[in-house]
Scaffold this motif. Structure first.
Motif, mmCIF file in Angstrom:
data_model
loop_
_atom_site.group_PDB
_atom_site.id
_atom_site.type_symbol
_atom_site.label_atom_id
_atom_site.label_comp_id
_atom_site.label_asym_id
_atom_site.label_seq_id
_atom_site.Cartn_x
_atom_site.Cartn_y
_atom_site.Cartn_z
ATOM 1 N N VAL A 98 18.700 -32.625 -15.174
ATOM 2 C CA VAL A 98 17.992 -33.578 -16.348
ATOM 3 C C VAL A 98 16.900 -33.083 -16.635
ATOM 4 N N VAL A 99 16.484 -32.701 -17.999
ATOM 5 C CA VAL A 99 15.347 -32.035 -18.432
ATOM 6 C C VAL A 99 15.038 -32.995 -19.691
ATOM 7 N N VAL A 100 13.798 -33.493 -19.708
ATOM 8 C CA VAL A 100 13.632 -34.281 -20.986
ATOM 9 C C VAL A 100 11.930 -33.401 -21.451
ATOM 10 N N THR A 101 12.046 -33.179 -22.756
ATOM 11 C CA THR A 101 10.839 -32.609 -23.181
ATOM 12 C C THR A 101 10.280 -33.276 -24.197
ATOM 13 N N GLY A 102 9.001 -33.121 -24.258
ATOM 14 C CA GLY A 102 8.002 -34.002 -25.073
ATOM 15 C C GLY A 102 6.436 -33.656 -24.873
ATOM 16 N N THR A 103 5.715 -34.680 -25.475
ATOM 17 C CA THR A 103 4.265 -34.544 -25.448
ATOM 18 C C THR A 103 3.461 -35.530 -24.751
ATOM 19 N N ASP A 104 4.522 -36.576 -24.141
ATOM 20 C CA ASP A 104 3.839 -37.563 -23.273
ATOM 21 C C ASP A 104 4.316 -37.531 -22.068
ATOM 22 N N ASP A 105 3.504 -37.032 -20.972
ATOM 23 C CA ASP A 105 4.138 -36.963 -19.632
ATOM 24 C C ASP A 105 5.116 -38.144 -19.132
ATOM 25 N N VAL B 186 1.485 -27.637 -31.068
ATOM 26 C CA VAL B 186 1.629 -28.355 -30.101
ATOM 27 C C VAL B 186 3.068 -27.923 -29.221
ATOM 28 N N VAL B 187 2.922 -27.466 -28.024
ATOM 29 C CA VAL B 187 4.095 -26.993 -27.319
ATOM 30 C C VAL B 187 4.365 -27.994 -26.348
ATOM 31 N N PRO B 188 5.767 -28.675 -26.332
ATOM 32 C CA PRO B 188 5.768 -29.703 -25.590
ATOM 33 C C PRO B 188 6.147 -29.220 -23.922
ATOM 34 N N ARG B 189 5.895 -30.574 -23.121
ATOM 35 C CA ARG B 189 6.314 -30.137 -21.833
ATOM 36 C C ARG B 189 7.554 -30.630 -21.372
ATOM 37 N N GLY C 133 6.589 -39.685 -28.087
ATOM 38 C CA GLY C 133 6.212 -38.646 -27.313
ATOM 39 C C GLY C 133 7.605 -37.924 -26.384
ATOM 40 N N ILE C 134 8.828 -38.070 -27.199
ATOM 41 C CA ILE C 134 9.898 -37.409 -26.491
ATOM 42 C C ILE C 134 10.454 -36.287 -27.997
ATOM 43 N N VAL C 135 10.628 -35.297 -27.573
ATOM 44 C CA VAL C 135 11.214 -34.276 -28.382
ATOM 45 C C VAL C 135 12.596 -33.940 -28.163
ATOM 46 N N ASP C 136 13.126 -33.956 -26.978
ATOM 47 C CA ASP C 136 14.486 -33.539 -26.565
ATOM 48 C C ASP C 136 14.775 -34.222 -25.343
ATOM 49 N N ALA C 137 16.113 -34.437 -25.071
ATOM 50 C CA ALA C 137 16.680 -34.708 -23.700
ATOM 51 C C ALA C 137 18.194 -34.101 -23.450
ATOM 52 N N ALA C 138 18.151 -33.726 -22.245
ATOM 53 C CA ALA C 138 19.518 -32.924 -21.857
ATOM 54 C C ALA C 138 19.865 -33.105 -20.600
ATOM 55 N N ILE C 139 21.074 -33.249 -20.376
ATOM 56 C CA ILE C 139 21.880 -33.196 -19.112
ATOM 57 C C ILE C 139 22.675 -32.087 -18.930
ATOM 58 N N TRP C 140 22.490 -31.558 -17.672
ATOM 59 C CA TRP C 140 23.367 -30.139 -17.599
ATOM 60 C C TRP C 140 24.104 -30.650 -16.108
ATOM 61 N N ILE C 141 25.728 -30.398 -16.568
ATOM 62 C CA ILE C 141 26.691 -30.994 -15.459
ATOM 63 C C ILE C 141 26.511 -29.721 -14.448
ATOM 64 N N GLY C 142 26.128 -28.429 -14.926
ATOM 65 C CA GLY C 142 26.015 -27.345 -14.019
ATOM 66 C C GLY C 142 27.338 -26.498 -13.871
ATOM 67 N N TYR C 143 27.555 -25.530 -12.992
ATOM 68 C CA TYR C 143 28.780 -24.711 -13.137
ATOM 69 C C TYR C 143 29.202 -24.777 -11.769
ATOM 70 N N ALA C 144 30.665 -25.388 -11.623
ATOM 71 C CA ALA C 144 31.279 -25.540 -10.227
ATOM 72 C C ALA C 144 31.892 -24.299 -9.645
ATOM 73 N N TRP C 145 32.021 -23.211 -10.561
ATOM 74 C CA TRP C 145 32.771 -22.125 -10.037
ATOM 75 C C TRP C 145 32.124 -21.076 -9.596
ATOM 76 N N ALA C 146 30.714 -21.039 -9.494
ATOM 77 C CA ALA C 146 29.811 -20.173 -8.831
ATOM 78 C C ALA C 146 29.404 -20.610 -7.527
ATOM 79 N N ASP C 147 29.124 -19.856 -6.559
ATOM 80 C CA ASP C 147 28.651 -20.147 -5.292
ATOM 81 C C ASP C 147 27.236 -19.686 -5.143
ATOM 82 N N GLU C 148 26.295 -20.442 -6.068
ATOM 83 C CA GLU C 148 24.980 -19.868 -5.964
ATOM 84 C C GLU C 148 24.146 -21.200 -5.743
ATOM 85 N N PRO C 149 22.851 -20.956 -5.160
ATOM 86 C CA PRO C 149 21.909 -22.041 -4.875
ATOM 87 C C PRO C 149 21.576 -22.920 -6.164
#
Length: 508
Positions: free
Chosen positions: A258-265, A196-199, A236-252
């Motif tokens: 935030v990404v939450v991974t699991g088997t229950d949409d 089972v591959v989570p979404r 239904g939840i496998v993983d949860a993650a919060i990315w602050i992002g990278y402030a010193w690059a000027d890219e879109p």
């Protein structure tokens, strides 16, 4: 369970029931505001058993026997500027060729994709997105990919579309680096053995802040990341993650995610939106993790401190965040202070600037002699040009894996460290390995933002000095013009942005 993996393995002509998992990646944190360019020497390369042994669960844990691990190629560098295109292309080619050979042989079931997430490459806007897209062209869409990242990385749409499972650090400073990689490996094994591959539920958040304002040592990041433990206990939840992002690059792609991974949409979408809403709610509460101030304020506080050592972060040229490591502005200011350069001045350690030419000259001098050398600002001369240092050559050390040669020059109480190549002085042992004892110094100045663990434990006072350089804490002074707008704190918002989750992944 393993029967599904065995069926896929049988279809690919594999005789073992263990899943076949490749390991590959490339990692660096790149400031696009830094004139440094990461070249071949900046990267350490790992192949074969050495690559497998980088990971605790494969070196010591049961995961080693749960799959057939196929090390392809991995390259990592300390942070710096954008990677030279030819260096990136070389690593990319090695990864693709290795994967192509595996696919043409017995095939693979999974890929552990070990990246940072804030790699910039000359001529590319989304290096990790480019790399995963090229990898997918080789391995196809059926191979399960699990990515491990830094929370200061960037999750672009190509990356979230093509990485089946994705997670990141939950601590800043990153004391959970090994744990995060092992979690990504476990999540991959769980998906392969269960069949089972989570979404993924993905929510971009229009916030871009420096790491020194988002440390999990303090609020509000401490409580924000603490919510992950409870969320992961939900059905239904496998993983949860919060990315602050990278402030010193000027890219879109530079912004919070935030990404939450699991088997229950429904469960993953609700949790992702909950975390994103909380991230947005506390946006005005983020403050510097250490007491900010000017360099002069830091020196005054350090000299007055009754307990030692007192640390001063030369934050604008932090090599650990992408600074060049050769900005001389801070050292030049310190050398102008008679209270630091007199013979009876207290000990002040200053790490560091690099200059190969200066080291070549110092190697011709006798330890203990008085030397005059011009050093630094060969890469980033914006804040200040090369600095002239006249003092006693205290020591010469050779063979450091990052720095090459290292010289220490004493000017009164100042002990200036000059290295042949870039090095971050971010641990106590970086100083003690060259004969300097931070615990007996009145002040330790080093190019860093928040203090890494051994320095943080050693400090008896601290100023996060807001100095100039390629990772300047004053983001507006840097001049971003390619990030998505509006973006906090660059813009004001008269309404809450759309924080709805988007679901990625194949339906079961």
């Amino acid at each position: 369970m393993l029967e599904e993996v065995a069926f896929r393995a049988y279809a690919q002509g594999v005789t073992t029931t263990k899943p076949r998992i490749a390991i590959a990646g490339m990692a660096i944190e790149s400031s696009t505001f830094s004139p440094h360019r990461a070249g071949a020497r900046d990267f350490q390369r790992f192949e074969g058993e050495e690559l497998i042994n980088r990971y605790t669960s494969l070196r010591e844990g049961s995961a080693r026997d749960a799959a057939e691990w196929l090390p392809v190629y991995y390259a990592r560098s300390i942070p710096g500027g954008a990677v030279l295109r030819e260096v990136y292309d070389d690593v990319k080619t090695r990864i693709l060729d290795g994967l192509r050979e595996l696919v043409a042989g017995d095939g693979i079931d999974g890929l552990f994709f070990d990246i940072h997430g804030a790699m910039s490459v000359v001529g590319l806007d989304d290096a990790e997105g480019d790399l995963i897209s090229a990898i997918r062209d080789v391995i196809g869409n059926d191979v399960v990919v699990s990515a491990s990242m830094d929370l200061h990385g960037n999750v672009s749409r190509p990356l979230i579309e093509q990485a089946d499972i994705i997670t990141c650090y939950r601590l800043a400073p990153h004391e959970d680096t090994a744990e995060t990689r092992d979690r990504a490996i476990k999540n991959l094994l769980d998906a392969l053995t269960s069949g089972v591959v989570p979404r993924r539920a993905y929510v971009p958040v229009p916030i871009l802040l420096p790491g020194e304002k988002t440390s999990t040592r303090v609020e509000p990041a401490k409580s924000l990341y603490a919510r992950i433990d409870e969320i992961e206990t939900r059905d239904g939840i496998v993983d949860a993650a919060i990315w602050i992002g990278y402030a010193w690059a000027d890219e879109p792609r530079c912004h919070g995610v935030v990404v939450v991974t699991g088997t229950d949409d429904a469960a993953i979408a609700s949790a992702a939106e909950e975390l994103a809403a909380e991230f947005w709610r506390v946006r005005d509460e983020f403050e510097f993790v250490g007491p900010p101030g000017t360099l002069d304020e830091g020196v005054a506080a350090g000299l007055a401190s009754p307990t030692i050592p007192y640390f001063i972060s030369d934050s604008g040229d932090n090599p650990g965040a992408g600074g060049t490591g050769d900005v001389t502005w801070t050292l030049a200011q310190l050398l102008q202070k008679p209270e630091l350069t007199a013979d009876d001045s207290p000990t002040v350690l200053v790490g560091s600037i690099f200059d190969k030419g200066a080291l070549d000259f110092l190697r011709t001098q006798q330890v203990g002699s008085t030397v005059t050398v011009e050093a630094g600002a060969r890469v980033d001369s914006g804040p200040h040009g090369p600095v002239t240092i006249t003092g006693e050559l205290v020591s010469l050390t050779e063979g450091d894996p990052d720095a090459g040669g290292i010289a220490v020059i004493r000017v009164g109480g100042i002990h200036a460290i000059v290295t042949e190549f870039r090095k971050a002085y971010h641990a106590i042992e970086d100083f003690t390995s060259i004969g300097l004892d931070p615990f007996t110094a009145q002040i330790v100045v080093t190019k860093i933002g928040y203090l890494e663990p051994t320095l943080y434990d050693a400090q008896r006072g601290w100023t996060l000095a807001l100095t100039p350089g390629g990772v300047d804490q004053d983001l507006e002074r840097l001049g971003h013009h390619r990030i998505q707008r509006p973006m906090f704190p660059f813009d004001s918002f008269d309404h809450t942005p759309d924080l709805s989750a988007e679901i990625f992944g194949s339906q079961a």
